[in-house]
Design a protein around this motif. Structure first.
Motif, short mmCIF file in Angstrom:
data_model
loop_
_atom_site.label_atom_id
_atom_site.label_comp_id
_atom_site.label_asym_id
_atom_site.label_seq_id
_atom_site.Cartn_x
_atom_site.Cartn_y
_atom_site.Cartn_z
N ALA A 94 -6.46 -3.58 4.26
CA ALA A 94 -5.38 -4.48 3.86
C ALA A 94 -5.06 -5.47 4.98
CB ALA A 94 -4.13 -3.67 3.49
N ILE A 95 -5.00 -4.99 6.21
CA ILE A 95 -4.70 -5.87 7.35
C ILE A 95 -5.86 -6.82 7.59
CG2 ILE A 95 -4.33 -5.92 9.86
CD1 ILE A 95 -2.67 -3.33 9.51
N GLU A 96 -7.06 -6.30 7.48
CA GLU A 96 -8.26 -7.11 7.65
C GLU A 96 -8.29 -8.24 6.63
OE1 GLU A 96 -9.65 -6.62 10.32
OE2 GLU A 96 -11.51 -7.74 10.06
N ASN A 97 -7.86 -7.95 5.41
CA ASN A 97 -7.87 -8.96 4.35
C ASN A 97 -6.90 -10.10 4.60
OD1 ASN A 97 -9.93 -7.88 2.85
ND2 ASN A 97 -8.58 -6.66 1.53
N THR A 98 -5.90 -9.90 5.45
CA THR A 98 -4.97 -11.00 5.74
C THR A 98 -5.68 -12.06 6.58
OG1 THR A 98 -4.15 -10.12 7.86
CG2 THR A 98 -3.02 -9.38 5.86
N VAL A 168 3.60 -1.92 23.76
CA VAL A 168 3.53 -1.31 22.43
C VAL A 168 4.43 -2.07 21.48
CG1 VAL A 168 3.71 0.83 21.11
CG2 VAL A 168 3.35 0.94 23.57
N SER A 169 3.91 -2.46 20.33
CA SER A 169 4.77 -3.12 19.35
C SER A 169 4.59 -2.42 18.01
CB SER A 169 4.44 -4.60 19.24
OG SER A 169 3.07 -4.78 18.97
N ARG A 170 5.57 -2.62 17.15
CA ARG A 170 5.49 -1.98 15.84
C ARG A 170 5.76 -3.04 14.79
NH1 ARG A 170 5.75 1.88 12.11
NH2 ARG A 170 7.71 2.66 11.26
N ILE A 171 4.93 -3.10 13.75
CA ILE A 171 5.19 -4.09 12.72
C ILE A 171 6.45 -3.67 11.99
CG2 ILE A 171 2.79 -4.83 12.41
CD1 ILE A 171 2.75 -3.20 9.82
N ALA A 172 7.27 -4.63 11.64
CA ALA A 172 8.53 -4.28 11.01
C ALA A 172 8.89 -5.27 9.91
CB ALA A 172 9.64 -4.27 12.05
N TYR A 173 8.82 -6.53 10.27
CA TYR A 173 9.32 -7.57 9.38
C TYR A 173 8.53 -7.66 8.09
CZ TYR A 173 10.71 -12.27 8.01
OH TYR A 173 11.19 -13.34 7.33
N GLY A 174 9.24 -7.68 6.98
CA GLY A 174 8.59 -7.97 5.71
C GLY A 174 8.21 -6.77 4.87
N ILE A 175 7.86 -5.66 5.52
CA ILE A 175 7.46 -4.50 4.71
C ILE A 175 8.71 -3.70 4.34
CG2 ILE A 175 6.12 -2.36 4.69
CD1 ILE A 175 4.08 -3.65 6.37
N PRO A 176 9.00 -3.53 3.06
CA PRO A 176 10.21 -2.82 2.66
C PRO A 176 10.18 -1.37 3.09
CG PRO A 176 8.78 -3.17 0.76
CD PRO A 176 8.17 -3.90 1.90
N MET A 177 11.36 -0.81 3.37
CA MET A 177 11.44 0.60 3.74
C MET A 177 10.85 1.43 2.61
SD MET A 177 12.51 1.12 6.71
CE MET A 177 12.86 2.88 6.68
N GLY A 178 10.04 2.39 2.98
CA GLY A 178 9.42 3.26 1.98
C GLY A 178 8.22 2.59 1.32
N GLY A 179 7.94 1.34 1.74
CA GLY A 179 6.80 0.63 1.16
C GLY A 179 5.51 1.09 1.81
N GLU A 180 4.42 0.64 1.26
CA GLU A 180 3.14 1.05 1.82
C GLU A 180 2.29 -0.16 2.17
OE1 GLU A 180 1.00 4.20 -0.10
OE2 GLU A 180 2.89 5.08 -0.79
N ILE A 181 1.70 -0.10 3.36
CA ILE A 181 0.89 -1.19 3.86
C ILE A 181 -0.24 -1.53 2.89
CG2 ILE A 181 -0.78 -1.78 5.68
CD1 ILE A 181 1.07 -0.25 7.60
N GLU A 182 -0.87 -0.47 2.40
CA GLU A 182 -2.02 -0.64 1.52
C GLU A 182 -1.69 -1.52 0.32
OE1 GLU A 182 -3.42 3.18 0.26
OE2 GLU A 182 -4.79 2.32 -1.20
N TYR A 183 -0.45 -1.44 -0.17
CA TYR A 183 -0.09 -2.17 -1.39
C TYR A 183 0.70 -3.44 -1.11
CZ TYR A 183 -1.61 2.24 -3.28
OH TYR A 183 -2.36 3.34 -3.57
N SER A 184 0.84 -3.79 0.18
CA SER A 184 1.56 -5.02 0.50
C SER A 184 0.64 -6.21 0.31
CB SER A 184 2.05 -4.99 1.96
OG SER A 184 2.96 -3.94 2.14
#
Ligand code: ZN
Length: 199
Positions: A94-98, A168-184
């Motif tokens: 999913a990240i690669e596809n961006t 160290v950083s963590r992605i945060a912005y945009g992905i809803p809580m409880g959401g899944e990266i795979e389906y974003s």
């Protein structure tokens, strides 16, 4: 009560074990396969065997691959200094596809989940730390899912990495809580990468 010939029942049975496939769908798929040509059925059977026989884990990043090291690890044009840590291969894809990330990856194959008895030693954290000691990595992006387990895993890894002086950083912005990266969608994901915060 056997309504169908045994091979039919066996295929329905096998398909019904797949996630998200109930008996009704399994039976529909079975009759679809029965109607399809022999070569189509053989291609399907072969494809199932191929993923079991040919796919293994990359010995560097633990991505699923049919060659070791995988295409991404082998790619000299990618930025070796930045490592994106994901829970599973689907997240990597999913990240690669961006098209927004040109660094390397590390696939954990799960999250720490005490409730399910999954500890740090059950996922590829030790392997990640070994890489960080061996490779020249300047930044680690933790792209675990925004779930309780994903958060706990990110926190655990952060504590291990911080003393090494690696950002160290963590992605945060945009992905809803409880959401899944795979389906974003790609847009949400690129924003999430862009808006990562140092932790
Ligand atoms: Zn790899």
């Amino acid at each position: 009560m056997a309504l169908h010939a045994k091979p039919i029942d066996q295929l329905v049975e096998a398909l019904a074990k797949l996630p998200g496939i109930g008996r009704k769908t399994a039976s529909r798929l079975t009759f679809h396969i029965l109607r399809s040509s022999l070569s189509e059925a053989q291609a399907l059977a072969r494809a199932i065997l191929d993923v079991k026989e040919k796919i293994r884990l990359c010995s560097i990043c633990f991505n699923l691959t049919d060659e070791d090291p995988c295409q991404i690890c082998k790619d000299e044009r990618r930025n070796k200094g930045i490592l994106c840590v994901v829970e599973g291969s689907n997240d990597l894809i999913a990240i690669e596809n961006t098209g927004e990330f040109s660094g390397k990856y590390h696939v954990l194959h799960g999250t720490i989940s005490p409730l399910e008895g999954i500890g740090p030693e059950d996922i590829k954290i030790k392997e990640l730390m070994e890489r960080l000691h061996q490779e020249k990595v300047g930044e680690v992006i933790l792209a675990t899912n925004p779930t309780v387990e994903g958060g706990a895993t990110a926190l655990y890894i952060t504590d291990l990495i911080k003393p090494l002086g690696i950002k160290v950083s963590r992605i945060a912005y945009g992905i809803p809580m409880g959401g899944e990266i795979e389906y974003s969608d790609g847009m949400t994901l690129s924003k999430a990468l862009e808006g990562r915060r140092e932790v």
